[in-house]
Design a protein around this motif. Structure first.
Motif, PDB file in Angstrom:
ATOM      1  N   THR A 180      -6.851   3.283  -5.270  1.00 45.13           N
ATOM      2  CA  THR A 180      -7.603   4.245  -4.471  1.00 45.13           C
ATOM      3  C   THR A 180      -8.185   3.628  -3.202  1.00 45.13           C
ATOM      4  O   THR A 180      -8.617   4.350  -2.304  1.00 45.13           O
ATOM      5  N   HIS A 181      -8.187   2.275  -3.130  1.00 42.88           N
ATOM      6  CA  HIS A 181      -8.651   1.616  -1.912  1.00 42.88           C
ATOM      7  C   HIS A 181      -7.617   1.705  -0.791  1.00 42.88           C
ATOM      8  O   HIS A 181      -7.946   1.484   0.372  1.00 42.88           O
ATOM      9  N   TYR A 182      -6.393   2.021  -1.150  1.00 41.73           N
ATOM     10  CA  TYR A 182      -5.358   2.193  -0.126  1.00 41.73           C
ATOM     11  C   TYR A 182      -5.463   3.616   0.420  1.00 41.73           C
ATOM     12  O   TYR A 182      -5.619   4.564  -0.359  1.00 41.73           O
ATOM     13  N   PRO A 183      -5.382   3.792   1.744  1.00 45.26           N
ATOM     14  CA  PRO A 183      -5.595   5.136   2.314  1.00 45.26           C
ATOM     15  C   PRO A 183      -4.568   6.156   1.836  1.00 45.26           C
ATOM     16  O   PRO A 183      -3.369   5.939   1.960  1.00 45.26           O
ATOM     17  N   ARG A 184      -5.071   7.231   1.321  1.00 49.62           N
ATOM     18  CA  ARG A 184      -4.208   8.308   0.827  1.00 49.62           C
ATOM     19  C   ARG A 184      -3.819   9.263   1.947  1.00 49.62           C
ATOM     20  O   ARG A 184      -2.735   9.856   1.933  1.00 49.62           O
ATOM     21  N   SER A 185      -4.683   9.405   2.939  1.00 47.85           N
ATOM     22  CA  SER A 185      -4.421  10.341   4.038  1.00 47.85           C
ATOM     23  C   SER A 185      -5.091   9.832   5.311  1.00 47.85           C
ATOM     24  O   SER A 185      -5.911   8.915   5.286  1.00 47.85           O
ATOM     25  N   ASN A 186      -4.656  10.405   6.439  1.00 44.26           N
ATOM     26  CA  ASN A 186      -5.265  10.179   7.758  1.00 44.26           C
ATOM     27  C   ASN A 186      -5.005   8.796   8.348  1.00 44.26           C
ATOM     28  O   ASN A 186      -5.563   8.460   9.396  1.00 44.26           O
ATOM     29  N   ALA A 187      -4.159   7.977   7.707  1.00 48.13           N
ATOM     30  CA  ALA A 187      -3.703   6.747   8.350  1.00 48.13           C
ATOM     31  C   ALA A 187      -2.648   7.136   9.379  1.00 48.13           C
ATOM     32  O   ALA A 187      -2.090   8.244   9.328  1.00 48.13           O
ATOM     33  N   PRO A 188      -2.332   6.278  10.348  1.00 45.85           N
ATOM     34  CA  PRO A 188      -1.254   6.589  11.289  1.00 45.85           C
ATOM     35  C   PRO A 188       0.035   6.959  10.556  1.00 45.85           C
ATOM     36  O   PRO A 188       0.266   6.513   9.422  1.00 45.85           O
ATOM     37  N   ILE A 189       0.875   7.735  11.181  1.00 45.80           N
ATOM     38  CA  ILE A 189       2.075   8.247  10.540  1.00 45.80           C
ATOM     39  C   ILE A 189       2.893   7.118   9.907  1.00 45.80           C
ATOM     40  O   ILE A 189       3.108   6.067  10.507  1.00 45.80           O
ATOM     41  N   GLY A 190       3.305   7.356   8.664  1.00 44.54           N
ATOM     42  CA  GLY A 190       4.113   6.369   7.948  1.00 44.54           C
ATOM     43  C   GLY A 190       3.324   5.416   7.087  1.00 44.54           C
ATOM     44  O   GLY A 190       3.915   4.631   6.343  1.00 44.54           O
ATOM     45  N   HIS A 191       1.984   5.472   7.160  1.00 46.10           N
ATOM     46  CA  HIS A 191       1.171   4.465   6.486  1.00 46.10           C
ATOM     47  C   HIS A 191       0.355   4.986   5.310  1.00 46.10           C
ATOM     48  O   HIS A 191      -0.274   4.187   4.617  1.00 46.10           O
ATOM     49  N   ASN A 192       0.342   6.277   5.065  1.00 46.71           N
ATOM     50  CA  ASN A 192      -0.370   6.791   3.903  1.00 46.71           C
ATOM     51  C   ASN A 192       0.253   6.261   2.606  1.00 46.71           C
ATOM     52  O   ASN A 192       1.428   5.885   2.564  1.00 46.71           O
ATOM     53  N   ASP A 193      -0.538   6.279   1.552  1.00 49.99           N
ATOM     54  CA  ASP A 193      -0.096   5.796   0.238  1.00 49.99           C
ATOM     55  C   ASP A 193       1.239   6.410  -0.186  1.00 49.99           C
ATOM     56  O   ASP A 193       2.156   5.718  -0.626  1.00 49.99           O
ATOM     57  N   GLY A 194       1.355   7.725  -0.077  1.00 47.44           N
ATOM     58  CA  GLY A 194       2.528   8.419  -0.601  1.00 47.44           C
ATOM     59  C   GLY A 194       3.723   8.453   0.317  1.00 47.44           C
ATOM     60  O   GLY A 194       4.764   9.017  -0.038  1.00 47.44           O
TER      61      GLY A 194
END
Length: 540
Positions: free
Chosen positions: A412-426
């Motif tokens: 959960t410490h890894y960003p799930r949303s709102n990171a720059p495109i291509g970098h979200n958890d999923g």
């Protein structure tokens, strides 16, 4: 202790495969159907389904929003990867892997992928000359061998036609396959028309996926070398550059020394002096709105130390690394190159390794090494042309592992949303097939199935760093050692036989000389003519 760092990674003897692009899918049929579920030859079924290895299924991508750095939608093939090309792929079961589930996932081996193995990433400066030479020869072999499993795309999906009637793919050698992948993941986005591009986009740098993406990149790179050479113990060594004053690996015996004729070129005595680089002219590609097609663009360039010292005053120190590992937050704020107090932003080199604050105009840590090399490695899109890239990123990965073990963060410490495109958890990593989500590699190598030896106890480190090289050398010359042992045994046996015969003869001579110490003296032995004419008596 600098030379005791040895990273251990999982031995993926026939590991999971990657994209750009599996040959069975790089054709009009694959593009038209948007399906990449090749048949596994082992049972003649798609994805090895008849053997329970996997099945063909719909690709489900994450719908979590990304950050504001990229305000466009539907114009770049890498958005919502891999849907621009395929919406059905193989999903492998258990320990199976590969684009058709015909191989094993990281760390597993055997026909049923049930055997687990580990192998050691070692400091290249402590390897024997024979091991160093083997490594450079493998790199050169990869550079001169067309990859058997993958091709690259030389055009965007739109240029290939709505139904894939114009498939534009090309062969590429095994080394340049990874150079091209690194270019493709970090290239600018085409907005339409020559020179009209969006530069603030990168699916593997400047945000959270930087470390997980390069970890997968290295694992796949090792796997391709193993398949190419048949050396299933191969691992990428690393260069521990902490406190270095010069490029310690820039010698003719390793990554190539400096040419005496031109300081920007590699020494003619190095195998790398004849290499041609690819994907190093991004402005030209942008002006033509074209992808790099992997055509050779000139010699490998490197002039370490003659860089902009205002941007990189020095190489990273042990203290820099220790401070960076001590940062507890993986991402913060905008989750890009302006983030403060972010472990990822400091280790990548956009923030200070003494304060943790973003440092525009400065290149620290990872970035510092790229700038320091002052050549092909100093441009993001073409940096993987230089083989020093591999040594450098292997060490960066070891620091990432050290941070994971120190802080043991939850996923959960890894960003799930709102990171720059291509970098979200999923988000699926561009451009790998089978598909890997970024968050899948935000885990310690213990959870993912590989180990770092420098975290072991001193005795185990000694075995890995010092004893193992000697055992490996002994293994290389075991036939000579066996022959020498047999010859030595024969000589020892002959010598022992001679001693035994001589001793027995001596004892016989002693018995012949003996007489009783009492009674009449008697002649004990009358010599024969062969022994001479004299006779002798003895008493006991």
């Amino acid at each position: 202790m600098k030379n005791l760092y040895v990273s251990v990674v999982l031995l993926q003897l026939i590991g999971t495969c990657l994209c750009q692009y599996p040959r069975p899918c790089a054709n009009s049929e694959g593009l038209r159907t948007k399906e990449c579920c090749p048949v596994w030859d082992g049972d003649g079924s798609q994805c090895g389904a008849m053997s329970g290895r996997g099945f063909c299924t719909e690709v489900e991508v994450s719908d979590e929003p990304h950050g504001p750095q990229y305000p466009h939608s539907g114009i770049d093939d890498r958005e919502r990867w891999p849907l621009a090309f395929f919406n059905r792929t193989c999903r492998c079961a258990g320990n199976y892997g590969g684009y058709n589930c015909g191989e094993c996932r990281f760390g597993y081996w055997g026909s049923n992928c049930a055997e687990y193995r580990e192998s050691v990433r070692r400091n290249i400066l402590t390897m024997s000359p024979a091991e160093q030479q083997k490594f450079t020869s493998y790199l050169n072999l990869a550079k001169n061998t067309i990859n058997a499993d993958y091709v690259i795309s030389t055009a965007t999906r739109a240029e290939m036609g709505e139904n894939g009637e114009n498939p534009l793919f090309s062969d590429i050698n095994s080394y340049d396959l990874f150079v091209w992948m690194h270019y493709y993941v970090s290239r600018d986005a085409f907005l339409g028309g020559p020179g009209n591009v969006w530069r603030d986009i990168d699916f593997a740098h400047e945000s959270a996926a930087f470390l997980p993406w390069h970890r997968v990149f290295l694992l796949h790179w090792e796997n391709e070398i193993r398949k190419l050479t048949g050396d299933f113990n191969f691992t990428i060594p690393y260069w521990d550059w902490r406190d270095a004053q010069t490029c310690e690996v820039c010698t003719d015996a390793l990554m190539g020394g400096r040419s005496p004729l031109n300081p920007n070129l590699i020494s003619p005595a190095s195998v790398f002096s004849s290499w041609k680089v690819i994907c190093t002219n991004p402005e030209e590609y942008n002006s033509r709105e074209a992808l790099c097609n992997a055509t050779g663009e000139g010699p490998l360039l490197r002039n370490p130390g003659n860089h902009d010292r205002n941007r990189v005053p020095r190489l990273p120190t042990t203290a820099d690394v220790d401070f960076t590992v001590g940062l507890s937050e993986y991402e913060s704020g905008t989750m890009d190159r302006f983030a403060n107090g972010s472990f990822r932003n400091v280790i990548e080199g956009f923030a200070s390794p003494t304060s943790g604050m973003a440092a525009p105009g400065q290149s620290t840590m990872h970035n510092a090494l790229h700038v320091f090399m002052n050549g092909s490695m100093s441009s993001v899109q073409g940096s993987a042309n230089d083989p020093v890239f591999l040594l450098h990123h292997a060490f960066i990965d070891s620091i990432f592992e050290r941070w994971l073990r120190t802080h043991q963060p939850l996923r959960t410490h890894y960003p799930r949303s709102n990171a720059p495109i291509g970098h979200n958890d999923g988000y699926y990593m561009v451009p790998f097939l089978p598909l890997y989500r970024n968050g899948d590699y935000f885990l310690s190598d213990k959870a993912l199935g590989f180990e770092y030896a420098y975290l072991l106890d001193p005795g185990q480190r000694f075995v890995q760093e010092y004893l193992t090289p000697y055992l490996e050398q002994a293994q290389q010359i075991w036939q000579w050692l066996l022959g020498a042992g047999i010859l030595g045994a024969l000589i020892a046996a002959i010598f022992a036989t001679v001693l035994i015969v001589a001793r027995r003869k001596w004892k016989r001579n002693q018995r012949r000389k003996r007489v009783p110490s009492f009674g009449e003296r008697q002649p004990l032995l009358q010599s024969s003519s062969e022994e001479g004419s004299s006779s002798y008596q003895t008493t006991l």
